[in-house]
Design a protein around this motif. Structure first.
Motif, short mmCIF file in Angstrom:
data_model
loop_
_atom_site.label_atom_id
_atom_site.label_comp_id
_atom_site.label_asym_id
_atom_site.label_seq_id
_atom_site.Cartn_x
_atom_site.Cartn_y
_atom_site.Cartn_z
N ASN A 1 0.82 -1.22 0.00
CA ASN A 1 0.00 0.00 0.00
C ASN A 1 0.84 1.26 0.00
OD1 ASN A 1 -2.16 -1.70 0.07
ND2 ASN A 1 -2.95 -1.03 2.05
N GLY A 2 2.05 1.18 0.56
CA GLY A 2 2.90 2.37 0.64
C GLY A 2 4.04 2.38 -0.36
N THR A 3 3.99 1.50 -1.34
CA THR A 3 5.04 1.42 -2.34
C THR A 3 4.60 2.07 -3.63
OG1 THR A 3 5.77 -0.70 -1.39
CG2 THR A 3 6.57 -0.15 -3.59
N PRO A 4 5.43 2.93 -4.24
CA PRO A 4 5.05 3.57 -5.51
C PRO A 4 4.77 2.52 -6.60
CG PRO A 4 6.99 4.62 -4.56
CD PRO A 4 6.73 3.40 -3.74
N GLU A 5 3.89 2.86 -7.53
CA GLU A 5 3.50 1.92 -8.57
C GLU A 5 4.68 1.48 -9.42
OE1 GLU A 5 0.27 1.58 -12.25
OE2 GLU A 5 0.42 3.41 -11.04
N SER A 6 5.64 2.38 -9.66
CA SER A 6 6.80 2.03 -10.48
C SER A 6 7.62 0.92 -9.84
CB SER A 6 7.68 3.27 -10.69
OG SER A 6 8.09 3.80 -9.44
N ILE A 7 7.67 0.89 -8.52
CA ILE A 7 8.40 -0.16 -7.81
C ILE A 7 7.51 -1.39 -7.63
CG2 ILE A 7 9.55 -0.77 -5.64
CD1 ILE A 7 10.35 2.13 -5.34
N ARG A 8 6.24 -1.16 -7.33
CA ARG A 8 5.32 -2.28 -7.09
C ARG A 8 5.15 -3.15 -8.34
NH1 ARG A 8 1.47 0.62 -5.47
NH2 ARG A 8 0.16 0.52 -7.35
#
Length: 274
Positions: free
Chosen positions: A204-211
């Motif tokens: 939930n707290g991870t940016p989409e680019s990393i997720r």
């Protein structure tokens, strides 16, 4: 008059005999790595405990403790480690199970499916025992543990095991054809999951680019969903339970088809030239 009469067995009796055989093969797998069964289980507990302590120390050294979910920080670490250990140990156990060209297959009614089931059950037993002992010790000696939905957490534990079976069966189906390649691929996948499992991240707290780099991994979904069942104040928004199930079923079907094809062409002389 002198013809031997084969006594037909009922389906129920045959089923119980298969379950008994799976049980004995699972015990054999548990004792394979260590002749002393108690010492072997103690080593499994020690491995999981060391992984928890290493991850806990790593979080402190990197200074990323602030990203953890609100709640018991060590429980947050253990939630990722236990799912990871169950997943990768199951992959290794299933991928290392006896294949169609193994000498064990010469003894009726032994077959590769029984070998796979026994390897998976032995891995589940070891990792469940390790997680239970560590959680009990932490709960009684340090701080009381509160799990919001224990049944859901147990379901995610079984899902990490089930997905490990599916992936392990794919590696197992390759093993009779290319043993060295299968062994390297299995080890590489297990090592990659040290990072790709996302056990150090909160989805939930991870940016989409990393997720997006972790979304392909069923273990990433399992770990994030398990934390939703453990902690009251966390609700997973970017992961699902369906994906690991479909991923595991797909891998399992591929593994079963490849294993059936391999069984038709298996020969005891395959390994003679290697």
């Amino acid at each position: 008059m002198f013809r031997s009469q084969v006594q037909r067995k009922s389906r129920l009796r045959s089923g119980f005999q298969i379950l008994e055989l799976v049980f004995h093969v699972a015990i054999r797998n548990l004792r394979k790595t260590n002749g002393n069964a108690v010492l072997g289980l103690a080593l499994s507990i020690f491995q999981s405990l060391m992984m928890v302590l290493v991850m806990f120390a790593l979080f402190h050294l990197l200074g990323v403790r602030r990203i953890a979910i609100r709640g018991d920080f060590l429980l947050y670490v253990m939630s990722g480690v236990f799912m990871f250990m169950t997943h990768v140990k199951t992959i290794g156990a299933v991928a290392g199970a006896d294949g169609p060209s193994s000498p064990m297959m010469m003894h009726s009614p032994m077959n590769p499916i029984i070998s796979i089931a026994a390897a998976a059950l032995s891995a589940l037993y070891q990792q469940t025992l390790a997680a239970g002992v560590i959680l009990f010790f932490y709960h009684t000696a340090f701080a009381p543990i509160t799990i919001e939905d224990p049944v859901g957490v147990l379901g995610m534990h079984l899902l990490s095991w089930f997905s490990g079976i599916g992936i392990g069966m794919v590696f197992l189906s390759v093993k009779p054809w290319q043993p060295e390649t299968a062994t390297i691929a299995t080890s590489l996948y297990q090592r990659i999951n040290m990072i790709a499992s996302g056990k150090m991240l909160v989805a939930n707290g991870t940016p989409e680019s990393i997720r997006s780099m972790f979304d392909w991994n069923p273990l990433f979904h399992v770990i994030d969903q398990s934390r939703g069942f453990i902690f009251l104040n966390y609700g997973p928004r970017y992961t699902s339970i369906d994906y690991p199930i479909y991923f595991a079923l797909t891998c399992m079907m591929i593994g079963l088809m490849a294993e059936f094809f391999t069984r038709q062409h298996a020969s005891a002389s395959w390994n003679k030239g290697r």
